[in-house]
Design an enzyme around this catalytic site. Structure first.
Site, mmCIF file in Angstrom:
data_model
loop_
_atom_site.group_PDB
_atom_site.id
_atom_site.type_symbol
_atom_site.label_atom_id
_atom_site.label_comp_id
_atom_site.label_asym_id
_atom_site.label_seq_id
_atom_site.Cartn_x
_atom_site.Cartn_y
_atom_site.Cartn_z
ATOM 1 N N LYS A 1 46.279 26.188 43.718
ATOM 2 C CA LYS A 1 45.443 26.361 44.913
ATOM 3 C C LYS A 1 44.155 25.602 44.698
ATOM 4 C CE LYS A 1 45.790 28.704 48.820
ATOM 5 N NZ LYS A 1 47.022 29.169 49.482
HETATM 6 P P1 NAD Z 1 42.825 29.619 59.689
HETATM 7 O O1 NAD Z 1 41.568 29.007 59.210
HETATM 8 O O2 NAD Z 1 43.709 28.856 60.601
HETATM 9 O O3 NAD Z 1 42.488 31.040 60.398
HETATM 10 C C1 NAD Z 1 41.751 32.059 59.784
HETATM 11 C C2 NAD Z 1 41.336 33.042 60.883
HETATM 12 O O4 NAD Z 1 40.730 34.195 60.299
HETATM 13 C C3 NAD Z 1 40.320 32.465 61.870
HETATM 14 O O5 NAD Z 1 40.686 32.854 63.191
HETATM 15 C C4 NAD Z 1 39.014 33.161 61.443
HETATM 16 O O6 NAD Z 1 38.068 33.257 62.505
HETATM 17 C C5 NAD Z 1 39.562 34.499 61.037
HETATM 18 N N1 NAD Z 1 38.662 35.310 60.226
HETATM 19 C C6 NAD Z 1 37.909 34.960 59.150
HETATM 20 N N2 NAD Z 1 37.223 36.018 58.695
HETATM 21 C C7 NAD Z 1 37.536 37.075 59.497
HETATM 22 C C8 NAD Z 1 37.167 38.450 59.548
HETATM 23 N N3 NAD Z 1 36.318 38.964 58.660
HETATM 24 N N4 NAD Z 1 37.711 39.229 60.511
HETATM 25 C C9 NAD Z 1 38.574 38.736 61.413
HETATM 26 N N5 NAD Z 1 38.976 37.444 61.400
HETATM 27 C C10 NAD Z 1 38.451 36.634 60.467
HETATM 28 O O7 NAD Z 1 43.598 30.075 58.375
HETATM 29 P P2 NAD Z 1 45.155 30.376 58.197
HETATM 30 O O8 NAD Z 1 45.785 29.152 57.679
HETATM 31 O O9 NAD Z 1 45.688 31.064 59.394
HETATM 32 O O10 NAD Z 1 45.086 31.405 56.972
HETATM 33 C C11 NAD Z 1 44.901 32.815 57.163
HETATM 34 C C12 NAD Z 1 45.474 33.532 55.959
HETATM 35 O O11 NAD Z 1 46.863 33.177 55.837
HETATM 36 C C13 NAD Z 1 44.829 33.170 54.630
HETATM 37 O O12 NAD Z 1 44.844 34.301 53.788
HETATM 38 C C14 NAD Z 1 45.766 32.122 54.074
HETATM 39 O O13 NAD Z 1 45.689 32.001 52.671
HETATM 40 C C15 NAD Z 1 47.092 32.682 54.540
HETATM 41 N N6 NAD Z 1 48.189 31.705 54.546
HETATM 42 C C16 NAD Z 1 48.136 30.592 55.331
HETATM 43 C C17 NAD Z 1 49.199 29.691 55.285
HETATM 44 C C18 NAD Z 1 49.250 28.462 56.140
HETATM 45 O O14 NAD Z 1 50.292 27.810 56.145
HETATM 46 N N7 NAD Z 1 48.219 28.140 56.899
HETATM 47 C C19 NAD Z 1 50.292 29.935 54.453
HETATM 48 C C20 NAD Z 1 50.320 31.098 53.692
HETATM 49 C C21 NAD Z 1 49.255 31.974 53.752
#
Ligand code: NAD
Length: 418
Positions: A106
């Site tokens: 990561k």
């Molecule tokens: P992203 O940046 O697209 O979205 C994150 C969202 O969380 C945003 O809408 C942001 O405003 C919101 N957020 C941040 N802090 C917050 C809070 N305190 N309360 C409510 N909302 C809040 O990110 P993503 O890619 O969707 O990732 C989200 C999670 O999913 C992370 O933990 C990431 O590691 C995990 N993840 C993502 C992927 C991927 O393919 N993108 C894969 C596996 C896991």
């Protein structure tokens, strides 16, 4: 409660819970608790006004026993060494849970991307890619998107790597735009696996996901796609949030309209159809059937866990529950589908993208989604099976037992070198 805030300690505690059920030597387990290496670097980048700014950046390569290191890149002010170390470990055990041939890594840069212009973000990303270049490669370490990064950043990293290496190597990174070698279905993949396991978890409980009410914390890539796909299955998404706040409508939202108003105005709270505004923590304790944390680590801790009223939690985010919260929710018979299965769709379709890049042959979206469905349903069934057969207390610990066995086997099969 201080220990709950450190995601790396949370990872170690999750590994400890699994070791009770494992016949793996202590010295091998010790290896599986720490990253193999962590790059920490300071990027020096020129801003649009000619000034120079320093950015702290990391890449943690946790374990490569089962294949190349694999894992996303996060842009967020809270990015830290402990966070990337934890996230890299979760990648190892996620890839092993769904049995795809990768290790885990990561990376991240400590910054708030909203504070920089697109040109500045491109220079920051290319500076980071230049630092990563000796570590990454199609068969070495393959980054991907995570919080606040997406196709645009992946395309810049690919271009920087290919330019410096004087080659074409689309498989050096996944999550690219289709025109740059990306895969159909990758953008939706994390929300899709979240939806698949939610459907399977409800079926396992003898219930139908179509009857479920849902609250989703975080409306980015993972959360907004899960909202759309869960709605398509008939579930009613009654609450959503992002960093701007949370909205609630007991009659359920038109999730596409919420996504459209977020795209236009920047936050779900600007959605004109919102009937009620609630605090971010209140969303997590609403009376719903399914809760999907899809934002950041430690969203639900030991203080909040007793207040959670959902029957099922599906972790789209990585590490949204602290170990204490996990314990409390298990005692309360809340079914928790762990992150290392629930959000594994992202890395699984990244794997499909990498396979397509290696073959220089693109799959249809239908093929991607069918293969993803098979991988996730098989992994879910395997966890239920081992959970029931070996009397393992939670699905999370069952996942770690399956995953650690696979990683330890790969390490031991390799023999010793030198
Ligand atoms: P992203 O940046 O697209 O979205 C994150 C969202 O969380 C945003 O809408 C942001 O405003 C919101 N957020 C941040 N802090 C917050 C809070 N305190 N309360 C409510 N909302 C809040 O990110 P993503 O890619 O969707 O990732 C989200 C999670 O999913 C992370 O933990 C990431 O590691 C995990 N993840 C993502 C992927 C991927 O393919 N993108 C894969 C596996 C896991």
């Amino acid at each position: 409660m201080a220990e709950e805030a450190n995601p790396f300690e949370n990872l170690q505690s999750q590994i400890d819970d699994a070791t009770r059920h494992l016949d793996v030597a202590d010295d091998v387990l010790e290896r599986l608790r720490y990253p193999e290496r962590v790059l920490e670097t300071n990027l020096t980048v020129e801003m649009d006004d000619g000034s120079i700014e320093r950015f702290q950046a990391f890449r943690s390569q946790f374990n490569g026993d089962r294949g190349p290191y694999k894992g996303g890149i996060r842009y967020h002010p809270d990015v830290s060494r402990a966070e990337v170390m934890a996230l890299s470990g979760w990648m190892v055990y996620k890839c092993a849970t769904v049995d795809i041939p990768y290790g885990g890594a990561k990376g991240g840069i400590a910054l708030d991307p909203a504070a920089y212009s697109e040109a500045e973000l491109e220079r920051i990303t290319r500076a980071y890619a230049t630092e990563l270049r000796p570590l990454i490669g199609v068969d070495r370490d393959i980054p991907a998107p995570d919080v606040n990064t997406g196709q645009r950043e992946m395309n810049w990293i690919k271009d920087t790597y290919e330019t410096l290496e004087n080659t074409t190597a689309p498989g050096v990174i996944t999550g690219k735009a289709i025109g740059s070698g990306g895969s159909e279905g990758r953008v939706e993949a994390t929300g899709r696996s979240t939806t698949i396991v939610a459907r399977e978890a409800f079926a396992h409980l003898g219930r139908d996901i179509a009857d479920a009410t849902v609250a989703i914390q975080g409306y980015g890539n993972a959360g907004s796609i899960a909202a759309r796909l869960l709605s398509e299955l008939g579930a009613s998404v009654v609450a959503v949030s992002d960093s701007g706040g949370a909205i609630y409508d007991p009659d359920g939202f038109d999730v596409d309209a919420v996504a459209a108003s977020k795209a236009e105005h920047g936050s779900v709270v600007d959605h004109p159809g919102a009937t009620e505004y609630v605090g971010n923590d209140d969303l997590l304790t609403l009376e719903v059937d399914l809760l999907v944390p899809a934002a950041l680590e430690n969203a639900i801790d030991g203080d909040l866990a007793p207040e959670v009223r959902a029957d099922v939690i599906v972790e789209a985010a990585n590490g949204p529950l602290t170990p204490r919260a996990d314990e409390i929710l298990a005692d309360r018979d809340v079914l928790v589908v762990p992150d290392i299965l629930a959000n594994a769709g992202g890395v699984t379709v990244s794997y499909f993208e990498w396979v397509q890049n290696r073959q220089r042959f693109a799959w249809t979206e239908q093929r991607v989604n069918e293969e993803l469905e098979r991988v996730i349903v098989d992994a879910f069934d395997a966890l239920i099976d081992i959970h029931d057969r070996e009397g393992i207390e939670t699905l999370r610990t069952a996942a770690y037992v399956v995953a650690i066995r696979r990683v330890a086997d790969a390490f031991e099969d390799a023999g010793s070198f030198p």
